[in-house]
Write a protein that holds these residues in place. Structure first.
Motif, short mmCIF file in Angstrom:
data_model
loop_
_atom_site.label_atom_id
_atom_site.label_comp_id
_atom_site.label_asym_id
_atom_site.label_seq_id
_atom_site.Cartn_x
_atom_site.Cartn_y
_atom_site.Cartn_z
N ASP A 80 32.14 44.30 41.84
CA ASP A 80 32.34 42.87 41.61
C ASP A 80 31.07 42.20 41.09
OD1 ASP A 80 34.93 43.15 42.50
OD2 ASP A 80 34.50 42.45 44.54
N THR A 124 26.77 37.92 56.01
CA THR A 124 27.96 37.49 55.29
C THR A 124 29.05 37.20 56.32
OG1 THR A 124 28.85 39.75 55.16
CG2 THR A 124 27.38 39.01 53.38
N TYR A 127 33.71 41.36 57.82
CA TYR A 127 34.69 42.04 56.98
C TYR A 127 35.67 42.87 57.80
CZ TYR A 127 31.52 46.07 57.55
OH TYR A 127 30.75 47.07 58.08
N LEU A 243 26.96 34.28 49.00
CA LEU A 243 28.20 33.66 48.51
C LEU A 243 29.01 34.64 47.65
CD1 LEU A 243 26.88 30.09 47.59
CD2 LEU A 243 28.36 30.72 49.52
N ALA A 244 28.31 35.38 46.81
CA ALA A 244 29.00 36.33 45.92
C ALA A 244 29.65 37.46 46.72
CB ALA A 244 28.01 36.91 44.91
N ASN A 246 30.50 37.30 49.90
CA ASN A 246 31.60 36.71 50.68
C ASN A 246 32.88 36.64 49.85
OD1 ASN A 246 30.35 36.36 53.14
ND2 ASN A 246 29.65 34.27 52.70
N GLN A 247 32.75 36.37 48.56
CA GLN A 247 33.93 36.32 47.69
C GLN A 247 34.55 37.70 47.57
OE1 GLN A 247 35.39 33.52 46.32
NE2 GLN A 247 37.01 35.02 45.89
N SER A 248 33.72 38.73 47.48
CA SER A 248 34.25 40.10 47.44
C SER A 248 34.96 40.45 48.74
CB SER A 248 33.10 41.09 47.19
OG SER A 248 32.59 40.98 45.89
N LYS A 250 36.37 38.39 50.77
CA LYS A 250 37.62 37.63 50.80
C LYS A 250 38.71 38.34 50.00
CE LYS A 250 39.49 33.02 49.83
NZ LYS A 250 39.19 31.65 49.31
N ASN A 251 38.35 38.85 48.83
CA ASN A 251 39.32 39.57 47.99
C ASN A 251 39.80 40.85 48.67
OD1 ASN A 251 39.04 37.60 46.01
ND2 ASN A 251 37.47 38.75 44.88
N GLN A 254 42.18 39.79 51.45
CA GLN A 254 43.46 39.29 50.94
C GLN A 254 44.37 40.43 50.51
OE1 GLN A 254 42.31 36.51 47.86
NE2 GLN A 254 42.30 34.76 49.27
#
Length: 488
Positions: A80, A124, A127, A243-244, A246-248, A250-251, A254
Motif C-alpha cells: 500500500d 497504530t 490490527y 496515518l498511512a 492505519n489506513q492499510s 482498516k482495509n 474491512q
C-alpha cells in the motif's frame, strides 16, 4: 591515576552524547516520516520469528523463509505504501531499542501497545485482538479452570509481553517464571517445571494443536483498552506514517483478511513444518548456524590476538599515558557484560554509522576477547626471568631484538595453553550475538524449536555441534603445544 580519571570522564561524556543523540533521533521523526520511507523505497520491519502463527520460519527445499500472519500484514502495508518490505530478525527484547535507534522502521511482531511502551514509541490502531489463554499439560486438564486455579503453582510467560504483566497483576497467588523464548517455556511445561504457560489465544491454540500432550484453557484475564490487541510500533512523532499504516489496517479489517486469508495460510505452513520434524530435515539451519559461529569466532580471534598483544606491550612499557589508557580499557571491558557490549556497539554506534548485526557482534566479541588476551600475553611475558632480558641486552641486542629472539620464544610456552582456552571459550561466547539477530547456532536452535515444537532434540544437536567444534580445536591446540614444548 589522573590519566585514568580523564579516560573515564571522556567515556562518560561519550555515553551521555550517545544517549542524547538517540533521544533526539527518536523525536526527529515528524510528518515527513512517510515521505522518507517512500523515498528510501524500503520498510524495515523488526521481527522475532519464533511466535507461530504470528511469525515463524518454514523450511522448504532446504531454504528458510519467515512467514506468518504478521508477515502477511507487513507485506500488505508495504504494498500500500509502494515500497519493499525488509524483515530484520532479532530477539524480542531487542526490538524496542532497535526502533528507537533507527535500526528498524517499525515493529510488527505480536507487539501490544502498553502504557509503558507508549512513552517511547507511537502505535497504530490495533490490527488483531485475541484473548489470553493458558497452555497446560493435557493430563492436568481437570485441575485448572482459569487463572484463579493456579494459586501456589508456577506459571510461565515470555519476558516483556502482556502475558508476563498479566501473571504478575492478576495471578498474585502464582509464582511467575519468566523466560525470553516461548519454546523454552513449552519445554519447561512438558517437563513439569512449570504448571501453566500464558499466551495469546492464537499462539496458544497453535502450540496445543501441534502437540498432543498439550491443551489450553481460557484464562479469563481482564485486559482493558488497546492493550488487549496487537498493534504496530513506530518511532515517536511518525504522524504521517502512522496515518498511512492505519489506513492499510482498516482495509485489511474491512476485508477480514486476517481471519479469511492470513491465519489459514499460517496454519497450513505450520502443518508443513510439523509434517517432518526430524533434525535432519533442518540440517541446513544448523549448518548455517555453525558457519556463522565459526566465522565470527575466527575473525574475533584475529582481532583479539592483534589488539590483545598490542595492549600487553603497552602495559609492560614505560609510557604512563598509554599505560593508563590500556589499563582502563582492559578493566572496563572485563568489568562489563559481553551482552551489554554487543548491544552498545550495535545500537549505540549504529546511531552514527549503519553497522550490520554480524559486524557489530563480531567486533564486540573481538574487542572483549582482546582484554583477556592482553592479560595472557602480559603474564606470559612477565613470567620470563629478568636475567634473560639483562643477558640479552649485555650481548648488545636491542629491546626489539630481545623481545623477538629471547623473551617471546620462552613466553609462548606459558602463553599458548591459556590462549587456547580463550579460543575455545570464544566459540561458546559467540552465542550472545543471537540477541541482535545474528543467525548463529543458538539463534538457529531457537528457530528449529519454534518450527518443530520440539524442545530437547534441537538442544542436543546444538550441544553435539558445539562439542565437535571445541573438541576439534582443543586437539589442534594441543598438537602445537607439544611442538612448542619439544622445541624448548
Amino acid at each position: 591515576m589522573g590519566e585514568m580519571k580523564k579516560f573515564f570522564g571522556l567515556l562518560f561524556v561519550l555515553l551521555m552524547l550517545l544517549a542524547t543523540t538517540g533521544h533526539q533521533n527518536v523525536h526527529a521523526a515528524t510528518d515527513d516520516s512517510l515521505a522518507r520511507i517512500q523515498k528510501k523505497g524500503t520498510l524495515v520491519m523488526g521481527n522475532s520469528p519464533n511466535y507461530p502463527p504470528y511469525e515463524f520460519q518454514v523450511n522448504q527445499n532446504g531454504k528458510s523463509e519467515i512467514v506468518g500472519m504478521d508477515i502477511s500484514i507487513g507485506k500488505q502495508i508495504s504494498k500500500d505504501l509502494g515500497v519493499k518490505l525488509v524483515v530484520k530478525k532479532m530477539s524480542f527484547d531487542s526490538m524496542l531499542v532497535a526502533l528507537e535507534t533507527g535500526k528498524v522502521d517499525m515493529i510488527l511482531s505480536g507487539f501490544s501497545p502498553t502504557a509503558a511502551r507508549k512513552k517511547h514509541v507511537d502505535f497504530t490502531d490495533s490490527y488483531y485482538v485475541s484473548k489470553q489463554y493458558i497452555i497446560i499439560n493435557k493430563t492436568d486438564k481437570g485441575l485448572y479452570k482459569n487463572k484463579n486455579s493456579f494459586s501456589g503453582k508456577k506459571v510461565g510467560a515470555v519476558v516483556g509481553t502482556i502475558p508476563y504483566d498479566l501473571v504478575k497483576e492478576q495471578m498474585p497467588g502464582a509464582k511467575l517464571v519468566g523466560m525470553e523464548n516461548a519454546a523454552d517455556l513449552v519445554l519447561a511445561l512438558k517437563a513439569h517445571k512449570i504448571d501453566g504457560l500464558v499466551k495469546d489465544s492464537a499462539s496458544a491454540l497453535a502450540y496445543a494443536s501441534s502437540d498432543p500432550g498439550l491443551t489450553t484453557i481460557n484464562g479469563k484475564f481482564e485486559v482493558s483498552g488497546d492493550e488487549a490487541g496487537n498493534a504496530i510500533a513506530l518511532p515517536k512523532g511518525s504522524t504521517s506514517l502512522t496515518l498511512a499504516i492505519n489506513q492499510s489496517i482498516k482495509n485489511i479489517q474491512q476485508k477480514d483478511l486476517i481471519n479469511k486469508q492470513y491465519l489459514p495460510e499460517a496454519g497450513k505452513l505450520m502443518n508443513t513444518n510439523t509434517a517432518n520434524t526430524s533434525m535432519w530435515h533442518y540440517w541446513s539451519y544448523f549448518a548455517k548456524g555453525v558457519g556463522y559461529t565459526v566465522g565470527i569466532s575466527l575473525v574475533a580471534v584475529i582481532i583479539g590476538v592483534l589488539l590483545g598483544a598490542g595492549l600487553a606491550l603497552i602495559r609492560i612499557g614505560h609510557t604512563k599515558v598509554w599505560h593508563a589508557l590500556a589499563t582502563a580499557y582492559v578493566e572496563f571491558i572485563r568489568g562489563t557484560p559481553l551482552m551489554v557490549q554487543v548491544m552498545f556497539i550495535y545500537f549505540g554506534i549504529g546511531m552514527f554509522y549503519d553497522i550490520s548485526a554480524v559486524v557489530a557482534g563480531t567486533l564486540a566479541v573481538g574487542l572483549n576477547s582482546a582484554a583477556y588476551v592482553s592479560e595472557v600475553f602480559r603474564s606470559g611475558i612477565e613470567s620470563v626471568p629478568v636475567g634473560q632480558k639483562e643477558a640479552a641486552r649485555s650481548l648488545g641486542l636491542s629491546t626489539k631484538q630481545t623481545m623477538q629472539s629471547v623473551i617471546f620464544p620462552q613466553a609462548i610456552v606459558t602463553i599458548w595453553p591459556a590462549l587456547g582456552n580463550e579460543f575455545i571459550s570464544l566459540i561458546k561466547e559467540t552465542s550472545i550475538v543471537s540477541i541482535i539477530g545474528v543467525a548463529d547456532l543458538i539463534y538457529q536452535l531457537r528457530i528449529v524449536q519454534a518450527d518443530t515444537y520440539k524442545g530437547v532434540l534441537p538442544i542436543v544437536v546444538a550441544m553435539v555441534l558445539y562439542f565437535i567444534l571445541t573438541f576439534g580445536l582443543s586437539r589442534v591446540l594441543q598438537h602445537f603445544e607439544h611442538k612448542f614444548n619439544h622445541a624448548n
